[in-house]
Structures are given as C-alpha cells and as structure tokens.
Design a protein around this motif. Structure first.
Motif, PDB file in Angstrom:
ATOM      1  N   ALA A 185       0.887  -1.166   0.000  1.00 56.56           N
ATOM      2  CA  ALA A 185       0.000   0.000   0.000  1.00 56.56           C
ATOM      3  C   ALA A 185       0.923   1.214   0.000  1.00 56.56           C
ATOM      4  CB  ALA A 185      -0.901  -0.002   1.230  1.00 56.56           C
ATOM      5  N   PRO A 186       0.434   2.378  -0.415  1.00 60.11           N
ATOM      6  CA  PRO A 186       1.311   3.554  -0.429  1.00 60.11           C
ATOM      7  C   PRO A 186       1.972   3.778   0.937  1.00 60.11           C
ATOM      8  CG  PRO A 186      -0.736   4.045  -1.566  1.00 60.11           C
ATOM      9  CD  PRO A 186      -0.924   2.697  -0.932  1.00 60.11           C
ATOM     10  N   MET A 187       3.289   3.908   0.932  1.00 60.82           N
ATOM     11  CA  MET A 187       4.022   4.124   2.175  1.00 60.82           C
ATOM     12  C   MET A 187       3.937   5.582   2.634  1.00 60.82           C
ATOM     13  SD  MET A 187       5.206   1.106   2.969  1.00 60.82           S
ATOM     14  CE  MET A 187       6.509   1.409   4.168  1.00 60.82           C
ATOM     15  N   ARG A 188       3.695   6.481   1.677  1.00 56.96           N
ATOM     16  CA  ARG A 188       3.560   7.913   1.990  1.00 56.96           C
ATOM     17  C   ARG A 188       2.288   8.422   1.325  1.00 56.96           C
ATOM     18  NH1 ARG A 188       8.771  10.635  -0.354  1.00 56.96           N
ATOM     19  NH2 ARG A 188       7.899   9.570  -2.195  1.00 56.96           N
ATOM     20  N   GLU A 189       1.682   9.431   1.907  1.00 57.59           N
ATOM     21  CA  GLU A 189       0.439   9.973   1.358  1.00 57.59           C
ATOM     22  C   GLU A 189       0.630  10.435  -0.086  1.00 57.59           C
ATOM     23  OE1 GLU A 189      -3.084  13.152   2.589  1.00 57.59           O
ATOM     24  OE2 GLU A 189      -1.131  13.240   3.604  1.00 57.59           O
ATOM     25  N   GLU A 190       1.776  11.056  -0.361  1.00 59.45           N
ATOM     26  CA  GLU A 190       2.009  11.592  -1.696  1.00 59.45           C
ATOM     27  C   GLU A 190       2.247  10.503  -2.743  1.00 59.45           C
ATOM     28  OE1 GLU A 190       5.851  12.470   0.735  1.00 59.45           O
ATOM     29  OE2 GLU A 190       3.681  12.343   1.084  1.00 59.45           O
ATOM     30  N   ASP A 191       2.437   9.255  -2.300  1.00 57.15           N
ATOM     31  CA  ASP A 191       2.627   8.150  -3.237  1.00 57.15           C
ATOM     32  C   ASP A 191       1.303   7.576  -3.747  1.00 57.15           C
ATOM     33  OD1 ASP A 191       5.364   8.351  -2.900  1.00 57.15           O
ATOM     34  OD2 ASP A 191       5.438   6.839  -1.308  1.00 57.15           O
ATOM     35  N   ALA A 192       0.199   7.957  -3.135  1.00 61.00           N
ATOM     36  CA  ALA A 192      -1.100   7.382  -3.505  1.00 61.00           C
ATOM     37  C   ALA A 192      -1.544   7.893  -4.876  1.00 61.00           C
ATOM     38  CB  ALA A 192      -2.141   7.727  -2.460  1.00 61.00           C
ATOM     39  N   LEU A 197      -6.845   4.829  -2.867  1.00 63.25           N
ATOM     40  CA  LEU A 197      -5.606   4.244  -2.367  1.00 63.25           C
ATOM     41  C   LEU A 197      -4.905   5.161  -1.359  1.00 63.25           C
ATOM     42  CD1 LEU A 197      -4.360   2.440  -5.569  1.00 63.25           C
ATOM     43  CD2 LEU A 197      -5.385   1.446  -3.527  1.00 63.25           C
ATOM     44  N   ARG A 198      -5.257   6.439  -1.345  1.00 60.60           N
ATOM     45  CA  ARG A 198      -4.801   7.291  -0.248  1.00 60.60           C
ATOM     46  C   ARG A 198      -5.350   6.759   1.076  1.00 60.60           C
ATOM     47  NH1 ARG A 198      -6.680  10.223   3.366  1.00 60.60           N
ATOM     48  NH2 ARG A 198      -5.424  11.851   4.372  1.00 60.60           N
ATOM     49  N   GLU A 199      -6.566   6.212   1.023  1.00 60.33           N
ATOM     50  CA  GLU A 199      -7.146   5.625   2.231  1.00 60.33           C
ATOM     51  C   GLU A 199      -6.351   4.416   2.699  1.00 60.33           C
ATOM     52  OE1 GLU A 199     -11.127   5.086   3.567  1.00 60.33           O
ATOM     53  OE2 GLU A 199     -11.897   6.133   1.806  1.00 60.33           O
ATOM     54  N   ALA A 200      -5.740   3.693   1.757  1.00 61.06           N
ATOM     55  CA  ALA A 200      -4.894   2.565   2.149  1.00 61.06           C
ATOM     56  C   ALA A 200      -3.698   3.071   2.943  1.00 61.06           C
ATOM     57  CB  ALA A 200      -4.438   1.793   0.921  1.00 61.06           C
ATOM     58  N   TRP A 201      -3.087   4.167   2.479  1.00 55.41           N
ATOM     59  CA  TRP A 201      -2.001   4.785   3.258  1.00 55.41           C
ATOM     60  C   TRP A 201      -2.514   5.182   4.632  1.00 55.41           C
ATOM     61  CZ3 TRP A 201      -2.513   9.869   4.954  1.00 55.41           C
ATOM     62  CH2 TRP A 201      -1.441  10.325   5.730  1.00 55.41           C
ATOM     63  N   GLU A 202      -3.664   5.825   4.670  1.00 54.66           N
ATOM     64  CA  GLU A 202      -4.212   6.305   5.946  1.00 54.66           C
ATOM     65  C   GLU A 202      -4.483   5.142   6.893  1.00 54.66           C
ATOM     66  OE1 GLU A 202      -7.566   9.517   6.838  1.00 54.66           O
ATOM     67  OE2 GLU A 202      -8.420   7.586   6.224  1.00 54.66           O
TER      68      GLU A 202
END
Length: 306
Positions: A185-192, A197-202
C-alpha cells in the motif's frame, strides 16, 4: 479472546500466531461452528481481520484471525514474504489446528477474508473441502491486481516487466544481506495514485489502524509468485461451496468480486453491494462494516448449521 500459537504443518517450519474470538456465554463442552478470518496483504490479525472476527463472535460464532506465515507475530524467514501459494496454504494450516480443538465441529468450518485475504480464502476453498462456506469482503485476487491494475486497465502481457523485477530482486537477495522490498500500500500519502488508495495509506500508516507488526511492504521477490497467480484458478469446477461476496458500490476493486461471482461453480452464491462504500471503508468504517456483518452472520449461520 484467546491468543494461541501452533505449528504450521505445511513444511516451512513456521509457528502461527492467532487470536480466537469466542461468543459471550461460550460453552466449551459442546461443538461449535468456526470461521477462519484472513487478513489483507500487508495486514495483521489485530486490524480488519480481527474486527470481523470479533463481530462474528458477538453474533454467536467462534472466529479465528491469524497472522500469515512470515508476517505479524507468526514466525518464518524472510520477513514480509507475500507468497500467495503459502498464504493460501496458511488457511488450511489454521483449519489443521481448529480440528484439534474439542469444541470445534470439524464439519462446520467456514472461512472469510478481506481484500487479498478474500482471494486467498476463495483459493483455499477450491483446494480444501473442509471449508464448508466462503465469505469475502472487498475481495482482491492479488495476481489480477498486480497484473491488471487496481481498476483492470492493464493487459496481462504488459505486466511481464514485474516478473523481470521479481527475478532481479531474487538475484539481488542472493548477494546482499538486506532483501529488496516493495510497498503493498502507499508508504507515503504523496505516493497514492488516487483518493481510494490514499485511504490505504491512511489505514496502514496513521493512527486510524496502524500496527507495529504491519509495515505495509513485502519482499520484491514475491512478484515472481504473485504475477502468475490466480486466486480463482479452477473456481469454475471446484468452488462449489456456498459463497457470500460483499463489495462496495464505489470500490475500484469491485471487478474482482464480480469476477469471483461469475466464475464460482457454487449454486448458492450472492454478491451484496454496500452502497457508498469503497474498498477501504469496508475495513473499519462502522456503518459499512456493520452492513457487511449483517449479511455474513446469517450466511454463516445458515450454511454452517449454527
């Protein structure tokens, strides 16, 4: 809840860690139906799998959430290996343990999973007839997802480079002390790449549900197994058990639930669509989880003879 460990009999020398969630007023002197709950790729038993296991137990079912081999509190090296064949076998390994418990009815075992855990659960049911009923939430066929993209926009052949990357990682691993890794999942918010998929980071990397045993990445060598893996392989012939699928109406991953519904040989199969839910909101957003549970509980009670 009882925390347990047990030997995985699949030949890798792994000791599994799991939490058994028991109903209120549990009577150990009688036989109970039990449900195995499998976590997403990159997750652990304390996150959404544990939430669903607890909800099932609150509704009278014995439920066990476990950490995959090489992950969480389970043992095995290398850490964070995400080999889908082993992940599938892990579910059967948990059943190997359940059938030794005097209070579990070996003829009334079901299985459910969230995200990649849903795909692994379907694959396990294809392979293991001890699974009498199958449930999925936000199902992901991890091979399809890596081959074809989150929204099924990439052709299989265009994923060949990922197999090459996995092969290169294996060579790198052979000559370096530190193994190559890749985000699940994205390791950083800006990677989403998008809001979903930003929610996956969150979920994995903020207080929403972060856990020290869930770093959110896998070994890059896992790509060699993942890209060619089909969690629904031979579902048309062998996935005959009752099947309850739950997916969000606005989930980018919903196509993988649709595919499972279409391919499964089961004559007792349903797709319940949670209106307004995306992929991640079915992990922990109370209104959506409660709706999923309201469908899964009567399904397992009916199919497992509870």
């Amino acid at each position: 809840m009882q925390s347990v460990t047990f030997k995985n009999l699949n030949g890798q020398g792994v000791t599994m860690a799991a939490n058994i969630h028991l109903p209120e007023g549990f009577d150990a002197s009688r036989k109970h139906a039990a449900v195995v709950v499998t976590h997403p790729g990159g997750g652990v038993k304390e996150q959404t799998a544990g939430l669903y296991a607890r909800k099932l137990a609150e509704n009278g079912l014995v439920a066990i959430a476990f950490d995959a081999s090489y992950q969480g509190a389970s043992t095995g090296e290398p850490r964070q290996l995400e080999n889908p064949y082993i992940r599938t076998e892990d579910i059967s390994a948990v059943i190997d343990y359940l059938v030794t418990l005097p209070y579990v009815d070996a003829e009334q075992i079901g299985a459910m999973g969230v995200c990649a855990g849903g795909g692994y659960t379907a694959n396990a049911a294809i392979n293991d007839r001890r699974i009498k009923a199958v449930g999925t939430v936000s199902a992901v066929n991890i091979g399809q997802m890596f081959r074809n993209g989150w929204e099924n926009t990439v052709a299989d052949a265009d994923a060949l480079a990922y197999i090459g990357a996995g092969s290169q990682a294996r060579t790198s691993d052979a000559v370096n002390a530190q193994l190559a890794t890749l985000p699940l999942a994205p390791m950083r918010e800006e990677d989403a790449p998008n809001a979903e998929l930003r929610e996956a980071w969150e979920y994995y990397h903020t207080p929403r549900c972060e856990h020290p045993n869930a770093p959110g990445f896998m070994t890059s060598r896992s790509l060699n197994q993942i890209i060619t893996y089909d969690a629904y392989n031979k579902a048309e012939a062998f996935l005959t058990q009752p099947l309850q699928i739950v997916a969000g109406s606005v989930a980018g991953s919903k196509w993988m639930s649709d595919d499972l519904l279409a391919r499964a040989a089961s004559k007792d199969k349903q797709l319940h669509v949670v209106e307004g839910a995306n992929h991640m909101s079915l992990y922990d957003v109370p209104q959506y989880v409660d709706e999923a549970v309201s469908v899964l509980v009567p399904f397992f009670q009916r199919t497992l003879g509870h």
